[in-house]
Design an enzyme around this catalytic site. Structure first.
Site, PDB file in Angstrom:
ATOM      1  N   ASP A  18       0.866  -1.149  -0.006  1.00 25.63           N
ATOM      2  CA  ASP A  18       0.092   0.110   0.151  1.00 25.63           C
ATOM      3  C   ASP A  18       0.977   1.224  -0.028  1.00 25.63           C
ATOM      4  OD1 ASP A  18      -2.667   1.651   0.459  1.00 25.63           O
ATOM      5  OD2 ASP A  18      -1.800   1.741   2.542  1.00 25.63           O
ATOM      6  N   ASP A  20      -0.239   4.977   0.932  1.00 21.18           N
ATOM      7  CA  ASP A  20      -0.479   5.980   1.916  1.00 21.18           C
ATOM      8  C   ASP A  20      -0.303   5.202   3.334  1.00 21.18           C
ATOM      9  OD1 ASP A  20      -0.049   7.715   0.204  1.00 21.18           O
ATOM     10  OD2 ASP A  20      -2.451   7.937  -0.148  1.00 21.18           O
ATOM     11  N   ARG A 110     -10.577  -0.645  -7.448  1.00 22.73           N
ATOM     12  CA  ARG A 110     -10.794  -0.190  -6.219  1.00 22.73           C
ATOM     13  C   ARG A 110     -10.557  -1.270  -5.099  1.00 22.73           C
ATOM     14  NH1 ARG A 110     -11.756   4.512  -3.281  1.00 22.73           N
ATOM     15  NH2 ARG A 110     -13.211   4.109  -1.307  1.00 22.73           N
TER      16      ARG A 110
HETATM   17 MG   LIG Z   1      -2.934   3.018   3.690  1.00 20.05          MG
HETATM   18 ZN   LIG Z   2     -10.769   1.701 -10.006  1.00 18.45          ZN
END
Ligand SMILES: [Mg+2]
Ligand SMILES: [Zn+2]
Length: 193
Positions: A18, A20, A110
């Site tokens: 990941d 952030d 997403r």
């Molecule tokens: Mg994160």
């Molecule tokens: Zn997407």
């Protein structure tokens, strides 16, 4: 010669990171380049994965784009900044994937949907199952579990709060919980190669 040819049928396992809260400070919507701050330990940690020959792939949700908070070009600028800072420490990532959408867009990239993992697997000839996923959010950890990854929750970013307040509700615990990315890499190199 490309590695797929040199090693036919043998797909590599990756480390999915990941962004952030894991590689860089979690600041909510990172809507200006000045707010994008790579953790001081990130380059050294990622370099250890590079040296071990493990592909490193970054997967990040950046719905601020679809929300109109900032342009796609800012995301790319941040990734350039990240690449430069990692390079200064002798490190690199092998792939950078981001989802600019919101849930209502109905995309397949997403997180916690596995679209970015699948795209990276296609483009880098990776085996998702048995790869490692590192994140500060349980949402991502769940995606890793459904995709057959080993998972490491870092307590940086949202991690400490998620772990403290939400852990009892989690249907499956992360395989490891560690302070930050540096410790996650320690675990990967010790136990998960
Ligand atoms: Mg994160
Ligand atoms: Zn997407």
């Amino acid at each position: 010669m490309c590695s797929a040819r040199a090693n036919p049928g043998k797909k590599r396992r990756a480390v999915f990171l990941d962004r952030d809260g894991t590689i860089a400070e979690e600041v909510g919507y990172a809507n200006h380049i000045s707010r994008f701050v790579v953790y001081p330990f990130a380059a050294a940690a990622i370099k250890r994965l590079n040296d071990a020959g493990m592909p490193v792939i970054v997967v990040t949700n950046q719905s601020g784009v679809a929300r109109g908070f900032f342009p796609q070009s800012l995301v790319l600028e941040m990734h350039e900044k990240m690449a430069q800072e990692l390079a200064a420490g002798g490190a690199h990532v092998d792939g950078m994937y981001y989802c600019p959408h919101i849930r209502d867009d109905g995309c397949s990239c997403r997180k916690p949907l596995p679209g970015m993992l699948e795209q990276a697997a296609r483009e880098h000839d990776l085996e998702i199952r048995g790869s490692v996923l590192v994140s500060d959010r349980y949402n991502d950890i769940q995606m890793g579990h459904s995709a057959g990854c080993r998972t490491i929750l870092v307590l940086s970013g949202y991690g400490r709060g998620e772990y403290q307040w939400n852990r009892p509700k989690w249907p499956r615990q992360p395989d490891h919980v560690v302070e930050n990315l540096a410790d996650a890499v320690e675990v990967i190199l010790k136990e998960m190669r």
